[in-house]
Motif scaffolding. Structure first.
Motif, PDB file in Angstrom:
ATOM      1  N   UNK A 176    -100.311 -42.539 -43.245  1.00 30.81           N
ATOM      2  CA  UNK A 176    -100.594 -43.339 -42.063  1.00 30.81           C
ATOM      3  C   UNK A 176     -99.289 -43.840 -41.484  1.00 30.81           C
ATOM      4  N   UNK A 177     -99.079 -43.516 -40.235  1.00 33.79           N
ATOM      5  CA  UNK A 177     -97.888 -43.992 -39.543  1.00 33.79           C
ATOM      6  C   UNK A 177     -97.976 -45.491 -39.278  1.00 33.79           C
ATOM      7  N   UNK A 178     -99.169 -46.075 -39.436  1.00 29.63           N
ATOM      8  CA  UNK A 178     -99.367 -47.486 -39.132  1.00 29.63           C
ATOM      9  C   UNK A 178     -98.993 -48.422 -40.273  1.00 29.63           C
ATOM     10  N   UNK A 179     -98.980 -47.940 -41.520  1.00 29.81           N
ATOM     11  CA  UNK A 179     -98.686 -48.831 -42.634  1.00 29.81           C
ATOM     12  C   UNK A 179     -97.307 -49.449 -42.423  1.00 29.81           C
ATOM     13  N   UNK A 180     -97.272 -50.786 -42.466  1.00 26.26           N
ATOM     14  CA  UNK A 180     -96.033 -51.524 -42.230  1.00 26.26           C
ATOM     15  C   UNK A 180     -95.806 -51.876 -40.774  1.00 26.26           C
ATOM     16  N   UNK A 181     -96.723 -51.472 -39.900  1.00 26.31           N
ATOM     17  CA  UNK A 181     -96.596 -51.744 -38.467  1.00 26.31           C
ATOM     18  C   UNK A 181     -97.812 -52.523 -37.978  1.00 26.31           C
ATOM     19  N   UNK A 182     -97.681 -53.192 -36.816  1.00 30.13           N
ATOM     20  CA  UNK A 182     -98.842 -53.914 -36.273  1.00 30.13           C
ATOM     21  C   UNK A 182     -99.966 -52.949 -35.906  1.00 30.13           C
ATOM     22  N   UNK A 183    -101.193 -53.389 -36.140  1.00 30.55           N
ATOM     23  CA  UNK A 183    -102.331 -52.587 -35.720  1.00 30.55           C
ATOM     24  C   UNK A 183    -102.301 -52.542 -34.194  1.00 30.55           C
ATOM     25  N   UNK A 184    -102.561 -51.391 -33.595  1.00 32.59           N
ATOM     26  CA  UNK A 184    -102.500 -51.305 -32.130  1.00 32.59           C
ATOM     27  C   UNK A 184    -103.493 -52.258 -31.466  1.00 32.59           C
ATOM     28  N   UNK A 185    -103.141 -52.698 -30.280  1.00 35.16           N
ATOM     29  CA  UNK A 185    -104.063 -53.492 -29.479  1.00 35.16           C
ATOM     30  C   UNK A 185    -105.192 -52.575 -29.051  1.00 35.16           C
ATOM     31  N   UNK A 186    -106.420 -52.984 -29.330  1.00 28.27           N
ATOM     32  CA  UNK A 186    -107.579 -52.166 -29.012  1.00 28.27           C
ATOM     33  C   UNK A 186    -108.218 -52.659 -27.722  1.00 28.27           C
ATOM     34  N   UNK A 187    -108.483 -51.749 -26.819  1.00 31.67           N
ATOM     35  CA  UNK A 187    -109.123 -52.071 -25.543  1.00 31.67           C
ATOM     36  C   UNK A 187    -110.496 -51.420 -25.538  1.00 31.67           C
ATOM     37  N   UNK A 188    -111.465 -52.172 -26.030  1.00 35.25           N
ATOM     38  CA  UNK A 188    -112.807 -51.644 -26.220  1.00 35.25           C
ATOM     39  C   UNK A 188    -113.841 -52.656 -25.756  1.00 35.25           C
ATOM     40  N   UNK A 189    -115.085 -52.229 -25.759  1.00 36.44           N
ATOM     41  CA  UNK A 189    -116.161 -53.181 -25.508  1.00 36.44           C
ATOM     42  C   UNK A 189    -116.740 -53.618 -26.845  1.00 36.44           C
ATOM     43  N   UNK A 190    -117.361 -54.784 -26.811  1.00 34.63           N
ATOM     44  CA  UNK A 190    -118.049 -55.295 -27.984  1.00 34.63           C
ATOM     45  C   UNK A 190    -119.314 -54.471 -28.174  1.00 34.63           C
TER      46      UNK A 190
END
Length: 181
Positions: free
Chosen positions: A38-52
């Motif tokens: 995972x390229x994300x380990x150690x990095x901020x989780x991306x900002x998610x632009x979704x609906x509830x």
């Protein structure tokens, strides 16, 4: 080649056998298929632009904060159903879990949570799978552990079970909770 027509199939078989043996040896040395890179380990989780999930008109654009688990799930995923009871148990014990409903039907997902219980502090709907792509999701279920700053500390592919929780995620969860204090 006309004199030895059996050599080509024999050579192909030998190459395939060698490739399989190399993979078996690699797995015997401790490679774990649930440990996806995972390229994300150690990095901020991306900002998610979704609906509830509960209401398509309510958009969500924010950084998820932890300590928390981000669980990628879908109604079409039998493994997700298998892990769902344990997720409810964890939520009941105070573990914050965000749900990301992945490549699914909104109505089916809402019915699923109504029938099986909703362990999620927030349920987001990713019908087209684009947020999953940002997270590097291979499929459902996958679970990410994020710390209080929203940094991804661990990624697990597969059903979250009591054994997986105790051996892999709980120590990291407790560390993240300790750091948040």
């Amino acid at each position: 080649m006309k004199r030895y027509p059996y050599l080509l199939p024999l050579a192909l078989f030998a190459a395939l056998a060698i490739a399989l043996l190399v993979q078996l040896e690699r797995n015997a040395q401790g490679d774990d298929p649930t440990q996806l890179e995972s390229a994300l380990v150690g990095k901020p989780i991306p900002t998610l632009r979704l609906s509830v999930l509960d209401d398509a008109s309510i958009g969500f654009t924010a950084q998820l904060a932890g300590p928390a688990l981000v669980n990628v799930w879908a109604t079409w995923c039998p493994t997700c159903r298998a892990e769902h009871r344990f997720l409810n148990q964890l939520a009941g014990e105070g573990v914050r879990i965000y749900g990301l409903n992945y490549k699914d039907d909104r109505q089916k997902a809402r019915a699923w949570l109504n029938a099986l219980g909703n362990p999620y502090a927030l349920s987001l709907f990713d019908g087209d799978g684009m947020a999953g792509m940002e997270l590097g999701v291979y499929g459902a279920p996958e679970t990410f552990l994020i710390d209080a700053k929203g940094i991804v500390r661990y990624r697990y592919a597969g059903a979250l079970t009591p054994d997986v929780w105790e051996q892999k995620l709980k120590p990291l969860w407790l560390q993240a909770v300790g750091e948040a204090r």
